[in-house]
Structures are given as structure tokens and as C-alpha cells.
Design a protein around this motif. Structure first.
Motif, PDB file in Angstrom:
ATOM      1  N   ASP A   1       0.763  -1.406  -0.293  1.00 51.44           N
ATOM      2  CA  ASP A   1       0.719  -0.156  -0.038  1.00 51.44           C
ATOM      3  C   ASP A   1       0.828   1.481   0.284  1.00 51.44           C
TER       4      ASP A   1
ATOM      5  N   THR B   1      -2.072   2.175  -4.118  1.00 51.47           N
ATOM      6  CA  THR B   1      -2.357   2.822  -2.833  1.00 51.47           C
ATOM      7  C   THR B   1      -3.899   2.725  -2.932  1.00 51.47           C
ATOM      8  N   ALA B   2      -4.045   2.881  -1.613  1.00 48.17           N
ATOM      9  CA  ALA B   2      -5.524   2.121  -1.069  1.00 48.17           C
ATOM     10  C   ALA B   2      -6.525   3.313  -1.466  1.00 48.17           C
ATOM     11  N   TRP B   3      -7.505   3.738  -1.930  1.00 48.75           N
ATOM     12  CA  TRP B   3      -8.316   4.532  -2.089  1.00 48.75           C
ATOM     13  C   TRP B   3      -9.230   4.878  -0.478  1.00 48.75           C
ATOM     14  N   GLY B   4      -9.373   6.170  -0.173  1.00 50.85           N
ATOM     15  CA  GLY B   4     -10.606   5.933   1.185  1.00 50.85           C
ATOM     16  C   GLY B   4     -10.480   7.354   1.476  1.00 50.85           C
TER      17      GLY B   4
ATOM     18  N   ARG C   1     -10.097   2.709   3.713  1.00 50.91           N
ATOM     19  CA  ARG C   1      -8.171   2.775   2.121  1.00 50.91           C
ATOM     20  C   ARG C   1      -8.375   1.060   3.238  1.00 50.91           C
TER      21      ARG C   1
ATOM     22  N   ASP D   1     -11.000  -0.782   0.891  1.00 54.28           N
ATOM     23  CA  ASP D   1     -11.096  -1.282  -0.680  1.00 54.28           C
ATOM     24  C   ASP D   1      -9.620  -1.963  -0.950  1.00 54.28           C
ATOM     25  N   GLN D   2      -8.415  -2.109  -0.245  1.00 48.43           N
ATOM     26  CA  GLN D   2      -7.014  -2.419  -0.285  1.00 48.43           C
ATOM     27  C   GLN D   2      -7.707  -3.831   0.034  1.00 48.43           C
TER      28      GLN D   2
END
Length: 347
Positions: free
Chosen positions: A198, A219-222, A228, A231-232
Motif C-alpha cells: 500500500d 495506493t489504497a483509496w478512501g 482504505r 478498498d485494499q
């Protein structure tokens, strides 16, 4: 260079102190700071370890007192400073700050033993160890840890086609411990391991390239931490079956190997062994039995793991409730041998 923050103010976090110091390379400069409430739950074992290192006043350091120390791992101590404020004894105020001005002789660290080892990967190891610290035997001379592991075959192996996905972030030392533990297990295969990182962190990717473990950086989003993480995990499940299309199942691990998914929100450790987290909108309290002071709340019909041999019970009764050995399970620890790190010895 290694930078670590150990929150020993939280009860139990100090158990990691010996393994961190055991992973440091002898001859390197160590800058140590103890501040805020770090001394509150700093164990006697950790204090003795620091004293052997050369931190002379750590034995009497109280909470909210500050200490700074500079020295060489396995070598001389160059400077030490500590605050002594009378008001701190009342536990009502913080100690004043510590200022330490030190001139340390510049001596090039001798890493020639790593540079003398032949081969492209050994050259890469020497470069890696010249940049980073905290990997213990990976960078030790003259017999460093192997870069390639050949574990024994697993009898009746039913997971030959099951991939292992490791979720990682910016904790390369934990990731190395995880990978070595996994690669040493019977039936392990580096070809079935995939690491999802991440964010881009140079030390993490350098480590994975050195060990030749396949990985992907994303890169995780949130907006929130929970978003995050969700999402990951969602992306991870999709990724592992894209990379291994023949697999019908997969194993997921986090980089620290011992993540329980429980956050101790009692940052001052006043409620020893009581953990709290939220499952959807429901607040859940977890009591560590028999470690916690709240163990008496356990229902009488709930059975726990027990020690049945009389001699083992007598041996356990000689230990205080805070002793980690009371709750060790050798049958489980044999599967993670790399986690059992001996305390370092300083000369």
C-alpha cells in the motif's frame, strides 16, 4: 538507517524491545530517546537490556521523565542525559525537555565481509545492508542468513496450488520477518507468494527485490482508515486470483503475522488486558483471560485451553501473571520459529 517508535506506554508493547535491539547491526550508531509515558510499562527485562547496552540511568527512570542516549551498538556510550523534575513525582506535570549535543567520531563501518561474497545477489545484499538496518542475521558477518530457502516437502500437501497474498505497507522489518517465517515452512514456495504494498516505499521494494519475491505497489483509496482498508482488501482478493487463475482458494496474511485486528483504545493501559473494537455498529469488548484483571467475568461454562500436567502447573505458578511464558503455546510457536528472537548480548 532504522527509525522505530515503540509505544511502551501501552501495556505489552515493551515485549518487542528485545527483538528490535537484537536486529541491530553491531558497530552502528544508536540514538535513543525515552519520553512521555514510555517508562510506565517498560519491563524489567527491557531496562536490564538497555543497562547492558550502556544506558546507566534507565533503571530508575519514572514515567513522564525524559532520557536521551547516544552510543555504539556493542561499543562505547558517548552521551546520556535525563531530566529530574521534583513535580513529576506527583504525576501531575510533564518533565522538562532534554538537550543533548554529541560529537561522535566518524568511523566507516566495516562491511567488507558482505562485499567479499561473490555473486550478483550477494552484491545486492551488501548494498542493501549498507543502506538499511534492523534485519539481524540478513546483514550479519561472516555468516549472513540465506537469500534462498529450500524448505522440506510437506507430506500430504493439499495447498500446492494455493497462493499466499501478503498485505504490506511501510513496515519492512515486519515484512522480512513474515517472509522468512513463511519461506522456512514445509511445503513453502516463493513462486506462490505475492505481496501487495500500500504505497511506494523504497526500502520495502528493495527488500522484495533482494529476496526476489513478486509484488505489486498500489495506493489504497478512501477518506477514512476503514475505507482504505476495505478498498485494499477488495483489490487484493481480485489481484490474487488474476495472478493465479488456476487457484480456487487463497491465503491472506498481514505483514506483521500476529495482527489480531483488535485495537486497544486504553492508551494508558489502566484497563489491563481489556480491548475494544467495533463490529459494524456493535461495540465489542474482548478480555484476555487469565491475563486481564477482568478475567472473573468469564462465564463458568466457557472452556479454555488448559495445562493438564501437574509439573507444568507448578512451574507456571512460579511466574507472575505478567510473564509472557504463562501463555505460550509451543505447538503453535513451532510453526513460526523466526518470531522467537533471543535477547541480544552486548559486550
Amino acid at each position: 538507517m532504522l527509525q522505530r517508535v515503540l509505544s511502551t506506554a501501552i501495556f505489552g508493547e515493551g515485549l518487542e524491545v528485545p527483538s528490535v535491539f537484537a536486529s541491530l547491526t553491531p558497530g552502528h550508531i544508536l540514538v535513543l530517546a525515552i519520553k512521555n509515558d514510555a517508562a510506565q510499562n517498560l519491563s524489567k527485562e527491557s531496562r536490564r537490556l538497555l543497562y547492558r547496552l550502556g544506558v546507566l540511568s534507565v533503571g530508575t527512570l519514572d514515567k513522564r521523565e525524559y532520557l536521551a542516549w547516544v552510543g555504539i551498538i556493542g561499543g562505547p556510550a558517548w552521551a546520556e542525559a535525563r531530566t529530574l523534575d521534583a513535580e513529576v513525582e506527583l504525576g501531575m506535570v510533564w518533565a522538562s525537555g532534554v538537550t543533548l549535543d554529541v560529537l561522535v567520531p566518524r568511523v566507516l563501518h566495516d562491511s567488507s565481509c558482505l562485499g567479499e561474497r561473490r555473486g550478483f545477489r550477494e552484491t545486492a545484499r551488501a548494498r542493501f545492508c549498507s543502506l538499511y538496518d534492523g534485519y539481524g542475521s540478513l546483514c550479519s558477518c561472516p555468516t549472513p542468513a540465506p537469500l534462498v530457502y529450500e524448505p522440506p516437502e510437506l507430506e500430504g500437501n493439499s495447498i500446492m496450488d494455493v497462493p499466499l497474498l501478503i498485505l504490506a505497507s511501510n513496515r519492512p522489518n515486519y515484512l522480512y520477518r513474515n517472509l522468512v517465517t513463511v519461506l522456512r515452512q514445509a511445503g513453502a514456495s516463493r513462486d506462490r507468494i505475492l505481496v501487495l504494498v500500500d504505497g511506494h516505499y523504497q526500502q520495502v521494494t528493495d527488500l522484495l527485490n533482494l529476496l526476489q519475491v513478486q509484488y505489486e505497489v498500489r495506493t489504497a483509496w478512501g477518506v477514512t482508515v476503514g475505507a482504505r482498508i476495505s478498498d485494499q482488501y477488495r483489490y487484493a482478493l481480485s489481484l490474487v486470483f488474476r495472478r493465479f487463475p488456476q487457484a480456487s482458494k487463497a491465503i491472506l496474511l498481514e505483514e506483521d503475522l500476529i495482527c489480531l485486528g483488535v485495537w486497544d483504545l486504553d492508551t494508558r493501559a489502566h484497563h489491563r488486558g481489556l480491548f475494544r473494537f467495533f463490529f459494524y455498529d456493535t461495540e465489542v469488548l474482548v478480555i484476555g483471560y487469565p491475563f486481564s484483571d477482568y478475567s472473573f467475568l468469564k462465564p463458568p461454562w466457557l472452556s479454555m485451553l488448559e495445562v493438564n500436567k501437574t509439573e507444568e502447573v507448578e512451574k507456571l505458578n512460579l511466574m507472575p501473571l505478567t510473564h509472557r511464558s504463562r501463555f505460550r503455546r509451543p505447538a503453535l510457536e513451532r510453526s513460526v520459529p523466526f518470531l522467537d528472537v533471543p535477547a541480544p548480548v552486548f559486550f
